[in-house]
Design an enzyme around this catalytic site. Sequence first.
Site, PDB file in Angstrom:
ATOM      1  N   MET A 163       0.848  -1.184   0.000  1.00 47.77           N
ATOM      2  CA  MET A 163       0.000   0.000   0.000  1.00 47.77           C
ATOM      3  C   MET A 163       0.885   1.236   0.000  1.00 47.77           C
ATOM      4  O   MET A 163       1.894   1.306   0.705  1.00 47.77           O
ATOM      5  CB  MET A 163      -0.987   0.005   1.160  1.00 47.77           C
ATOM      6  CG  MET A 163      -0.440  -0.044   2.547  1.00 47.77           C
ATOM      7  SD  MET A 163      -1.830   0.046   3.709  1.00 47.77           S
ATOM      8  CE  MET A 163      -0.989  -0.231   5.258  1.00 47.77           C
ATOM      9  N   TYR A 440       4.651   3.282  12.139  1.00 47.84           N
ATOM     10  CA  TYR A 440       3.934   3.129  10.872  1.00 47.84           C
ATOM     11  C   TYR A 440       2.487   2.681  11.058  1.00 47.84           C
ATOM     12  O   TYR A 440       2.074   2.287  12.133  1.00 47.84           O
ATOM     13  CB  TYR A 440       4.680   2.263   9.872  1.00 47.84           C
ATOM     14  CG  TYR A 440       5.080   0.851  10.219  1.00 47.84           C
ATOM     15  CD1 TYR A 440       4.533   0.128  11.261  1.00 47.84           C
ATOM     16  CD2 TYR A 440       6.047   0.208   9.434  1.00 47.84           C
ATOM     17  CE1 TYR A 440       4.919  -1.169  11.518  1.00 47.84           C
ATOM     18  CE2 TYR A 440       6.434  -1.091   9.679  1.00 47.84           C
ATOM     19  CZ  TYR A 440       5.877  -1.775  10.714  1.00 47.84           C
ATOM     20  OH  TYR A 440       6.270  -3.081  10.960  1.00 47.84           O
ATOM     21  N   GLU A 441       1.722   2.807   9.973  1.00 53.08           N
ATOM     22  CA  GLU A 441       0.263   2.605   9.958  1.00 53.08           C
ATOM     23  C   GLU A 441      -0.459   3.568  10.892  1.00 53.08           C
ATOM     24  O   GLU A 441      -1.494   3.250  11.480  1.00 53.08           O
ATOM     25  CB  GLU A 441      -0.106   1.152  10.312  1.00 53.08           C
ATOM     26  CG  GLU A 441       0.602   0.097   9.504  1.00 53.08           C
ATOM     27  CD  GLU A 441       0.504   0.327   8.004  1.00 53.08           C
ATOM     28  OE1 GLU A 441      -0.414   1.027   7.555  1.00 53.08           O
ATOM     29  OE2 GLU A 441       1.361  -0.176   7.272  1.00 53.08           O
ATOM     30  N   GLY A 442       0.094   4.758  11.024  1.00 53.66           N
ATOM     31  CA  GLY A 442      -0.475   5.771  11.915  1.00 53.66           C
ATOM     32  C   GLY A 442       0.265   5.736  13.230  1.00 53.66           C
ATOM     33  O   GLY A 442       0.203   4.743  13.965  1.00 53.66           O
TER      34      GLY A 442
END
Length: 597
Positions: A163, A440-442
């Site tokens: 992604m 990561y991923e927020g």
Amino acid sequence: MPVYKAPVTDTEFVLNEVIKIQQYADLPGFEEATPDLVSAVLAEGAKFVEEVTQPLNQVGDEHGCTRHPDGTVSTPPGFKEAYDALVAAGWGGLAADPAYGGQGLPHVIANAFEEYMISANMAFTMYVGLTQGAIAAITAVGTDAQKQTYIPNLVEGRWSGTMNLTEPHCGTDLGLLRTRAEQQADGSFRISGTKIFISSGDHDLTENIIHLVLAKMPDSPDTVRGISLFIVPKFLVNADGSLGERNAVSCGSLEKKMGIHGNSTCVMNYDGATGYLIGEKDKGMRAMFIMMNAARLGVGLQGLAQSEVAYQNAVAYANERLQGRSLSGPKNPNDKADPIIVHPDIRRMLLDAKAFNEGARALTLWGALQVDLVHKGASEADRQRADDLIGLLTPVIKGYFTDKGFENASNALQCLGGHGYIREWGLEQFVRDSRIAMIYEGTNGIQALDLVGRKLALNGGRALRTYMGELRAYIETHGGDTTMNAYTEPLARAVDDLQGATSWLMQNAMTKPENAGAGSTAYMHLMGLVSLAYMWAQIAQAAHAALDAGAGDRAFYDNKLTTARYFFSHVLPETAIHRTRVEAGAENIMALDAAAF
């Protein structure tokens, strides 16, 4: 050389005696998940990671990945062979839909195996984990043709997924992204832009890589409401499913990172690459969040998994390393010193990790069960309830678990003293690898804001009411059981702290939003502790039931109760501190002028 042994016995205990997956045997996929089959899957999964991927963990860290002049990337020695073995054994398709070549087992079983994979080799597992997110996104919003083209190959493992969100100038604030998508006469799009920090962006493990890319069309709003999602394959796919020419997408460089060296974290250049809209125009964030929410649960699992492997190595060292004498007298009179596990402070660090690992394992498996029930619950009410619960707890699992995972890995290193700081022992790699999971991923600060600023109030607070109702119902049901008082009474106090902090935010965050921001991380940790306490109460309940029945390994259940008592006496009281921090508000945090920092 670091070691790892998959905690199969503990996983089976949680599945069979705590969350009791047998009660869901009438749901699709669960009918196949008999105790014997689950036991076989976990045993074979443990064997695979212990023999195939764990020996490559330090190899990947030391060698890293290599970028070639044509923009392609090679993974560390042994990774390709290990990946081929994983594909041949079908591990990537455990929970995938049989219609696309998967085995159709419940997600909760795949989640258990994924924990083992991450503990054994986090960087390697990332190549597989992102593919699962791509499958979820395409399944949810792709056209039938897109599903048939991409999902079977992703499930089989011949292709992998990524992604692509972040750009050099924007991370959390994706409304700033500049990647552009221009529609062509044939309905495809030309994608142009640069993405950074792309995990598994290019590699030599699969025949094709399916990039899911966020971009804006020329006539779309130049805000987060104007973002669309596109499928951009590394190799174009012909009408008959065969691979065509190389697409105009390449790895511009490899990021030089603190950890996870074995994963190819790439700067990706899209130079008019051919892409295909997936989902609706300008609804890309909605589609990407399907992938991101799955990834956030996976990252939370990384926090647990790195805590577990670091803990195992610290325990092994603490039982062998002779230093000093026990404060209560020699425990090893035949030597000049006792093993350091006799020292209370070493035990404190190890018990903190053990209590977290076992409680977090229960919560992740319970959470994975909710993911199953979202899709397979017997009624719409069951599906809605599961969706509310896992939606509420996703930022908690991601944020709290990775904060604690890093802390526990650091404490495990501390147990080894100077040897922990030396590479050959492996502990410093666990610390470096686990640190990224908080980002990561927020980032975890964003997870906390999502919890406080969005999840609590969503649908009029329905999810929070559901969860608090479940906690209160459990306390009420077991409050009259004297055996359970040691667990339900501190759980009740912790729930009161959570309720009090929630009420304070409701009264003080609307008029002054900075109060929500100031207390969000403390609130996330408070909810994390309460959630672990709920799991530990159920673990203790199951252990007492087994002991009363005279079933199983008595020492295993006794150890569960000892660890439970430690959690409730030494860890859970922190809820009061977190509540105090929430209720302290933003005044002192915001008082100092920026120039004074």
